[in-house]
Write an enzyme that holds these catalytic residues in place. Structure first.
Site, short mmCIF file in Angstrom:
data_model
loop_
_atom_site.label_atom_id
_atom_site.label_comp_id
_atom_site.label_asym_id
_atom_site.label_seq_id
_atom_site.Cartn_x
_atom_site.Cartn_y
_atom_site.Cartn_z
N LYS A 13 0.82 -1.20 0.00
CA LYS A 13 0.00 0.00 0.00
C LYS A 13 0.86 1.27 0.00
O LYS A 13 2.09 1.20 0.11
CB LYS A 13 -0.96 -0.02 1.20
CG LYS A 13 -2.00 -1.16 1.13
CD LYS A 13 -2.86 -1.08 -0.11
CE LYS A 13 -4.19 -1.81 -0.07
NZ LYS A 13 -4.29 -3.20 0.28
C1 LIG Z 1 -5.68 -4.05 0.78
C2 LIG Z 1 -7.12 -3.78 0.83
C3 LIG Z 1 -7.91 -4.06 1.96
C4 LIG Z 1 -7.39 -4.85 3.12
O1 LIG Z 1 -6.29 -4.31 3.71
P1 LIG Z 1 -5.46 -5.17 4.80
O2 LIG Z 1 -4.68 -4.13 5.53
O3 LIG Z 1 -4.60 -6.12 4.02
O4 LIG Z 1 -6.43 -5.87 5.67
C5 LIG Z 1 -9.22 -3.66 1.96
N1 LIG Z 1 -9.78 -3.04 0.90
C6 LIG Z 1 -9.06 -2.78 -0.22
C7 LIG Z 1 -9.74 -2.07 -1.35
C8 LIG Z 1 -7.73 -3.17 -0.30
O5 LIG Z 1 -7.04 -2.96 -1.43
#
Ligand SMILES: *Cc1c(COP(=O)(O)O)cnc(C)c1O
Length: 398
Positions: A195
């Site tokens: 991210k």
């Molecule tokens: C990555 C992601 C999540 C989940 O994030 P985590 O921190 O891995 O639990 C939720 N929604 C979207 C759109 C994502 O890309």
């Protein structure tokens, strides 16, 4: 050749251009070492400092750190009182977590189609999906482009629904003159490895509501009344009470050590990605078979992903064949997303099938995400652009 290209530390196959490469600096390393040597490893001063910095950055009153965005979404639903027999509206163009958390609280996901230009939820289709059971909307700011929040909030106000933003892609985003994180009752962020800002794994919920923030804190740590820094802190042992059967979702200080310094550079990261997005857009403007996402003028995009749709009919190949052709040139790619409602669990449980969300389904068969991260070098990006151009031009001739 640069070291990262030869050692390829987190991909099994050695790739010339990986899909993602995290940017961890010496500040992060020093901060982790500081915590390791301090003897305080779990939730404590660094987590609190990261929460304060994140609240300030997002213009929110409270920020509650947790161990993932999935946990953030789950707790936001619980703190909003969503449960059995309720319905929650979201889109299928998202990661598994957005829909799974609706299942976790015993509610039913209702999928609304997306708009073709941004692949964000189509506000014009939300009202048709509302029933007497509908309690909440989870808009997903796909690829960091904010959803049409004015339209969504107008519907939510009229129908008395809670808005919980899945802002996993949208840490740096603004909707008009409002920072994402400061707008809805709850906004959920992800610090997963790929991210925009990473703590390895991690998440955050922002809210302006004091009661919601308090409930989120209690739910995130076993439903008990005080956290470890208060139970064993400088003032000595304190009794604590179990107020409800909460979860073990707390972020711990080693994660926050990364977060504090990543957050300090998050705008630099975004600026680098923005430049890359412009280079990709420029290059692909000459290829009508390659269609990037659009951006609307009244938002500030977080630029989390560079998603293109390929005109597969025109090219006479499937998306998966294009993936293979691109990967053959040692380029890491992603697919964001094959629509959630067509995955086996949701098909089997609810009988969802093709035709429910035609725009999301068409996109799901045409999208490929190309490498987009702040340490992507110009020559690496040129390799990606050249490869896509060559693959498309070769198909034109056949
Ligand atoms: C990555 C992601 C999540 C989940 O994030 P985590 O921190 O891995 O639990 C939720 N929604 C979207 C759109 C994502 O890309």
């Amino acid at each position: 050749m640069r070291e990262s290209a030869t050692t390829s530390s987190f991909h099994e196959i050695e790739q010339r251009v990986p899909f993602h490469r995290p940017w961890i600096g010496q500040e992060e390393e020093r901060e982790v070492l500081d915590s390791l040597r301090s003897g305080w490893l779990t939730t404590g001063p660094k987590t609190r400092a990261f929460e304060r910095a994140f609240a300030e950055y997002t213009h929110a009153k409270h920020a509650v750190a947790v161990n993932s965005c999935t946990a953030a979404l789950h707790l936001s639903l619980l703190a909003s009182g969503i449960g059995t027999d309720d319905e929650v509206i979201t889109t299928p163009t998202t990661f598994a977590a957005t829909a799974n958390v609706i299942e976790h609280v015993g509610a039913r996901p209702v999928f609304v189609d997306v708009v073709p230009d941004t692949l964000n939820i189509d506000p014009d289709r939300i009202e048709d999906a509302i029933s007497p059971h509908t309690k909440a909307i989870i808009p997903v700011h796909f690829a960091g482009h904010p959803c049409d929040l004015d339209a969504i909030h107008a519907i939510a106000r009229k129908q008395e629904l809670v808005v919980i933003e899945d802002a996993a892609h949208a840490i740096e985003s603004w909707y008009r003159d409002q920072k994402i994180g400061s707008i809805s009752p709850c906004s959920c962020f992800s610090f997963y490895a790929t991210k925009n800002l990473t703590t390895g794994e991690g998440g955050m919920i922002t809210t302006d509501d004091d009661d919601v923030a308090e409930r989120l804190r209690i739910l995130s740590l076993h439903g008990i009344s005080v956290d470890a820094s208060q139970r064993y802190g400088p003032k000595g042992y304190k009794h604590w009470d179990i107020l409800e059967a909460g979860y073990k979702y707390n972020m711990f200080d080693l994660q926050a050590c990364l977060g504090i310094h990543q957050l300090a550079r998050v705008e630099t990261f975004r600026e680098r990605r923005r430049e890359m997005v412009e280079r990709y857009d420029q290059a692909f403007s000459e290829l009508p078979e390659v269609v990037p996402l659009q951006r609307r003028p009244d938002v500030t995009c977080g630029y989390h992903l560079y998603v293109v749709r390929f005109a597969v009919e025109r090219l006479g190949v499937s998306r998966d064949q294009l993936i293979e052709a691109i990967q053959n040139h040692n380029i890491g790619i992603g697919v964001h997303f094959r629509p959630v409602h067509l995955h086996p669990y949701y098909r089997n449980k609810y009988g969802f099938a093709e035709g429910l969300c035609p725009v999301a389904e068409a996109a799901g068969e045409r999208v490929i995400s190309l490498p987009l991260f702040p340490t992507l070098e110009i020559d690496e990006q040129q390799h990606v652009i050249r490869t896509v151009r060559n693959v498309v031009q070769a198909l034109r001739r056949t």
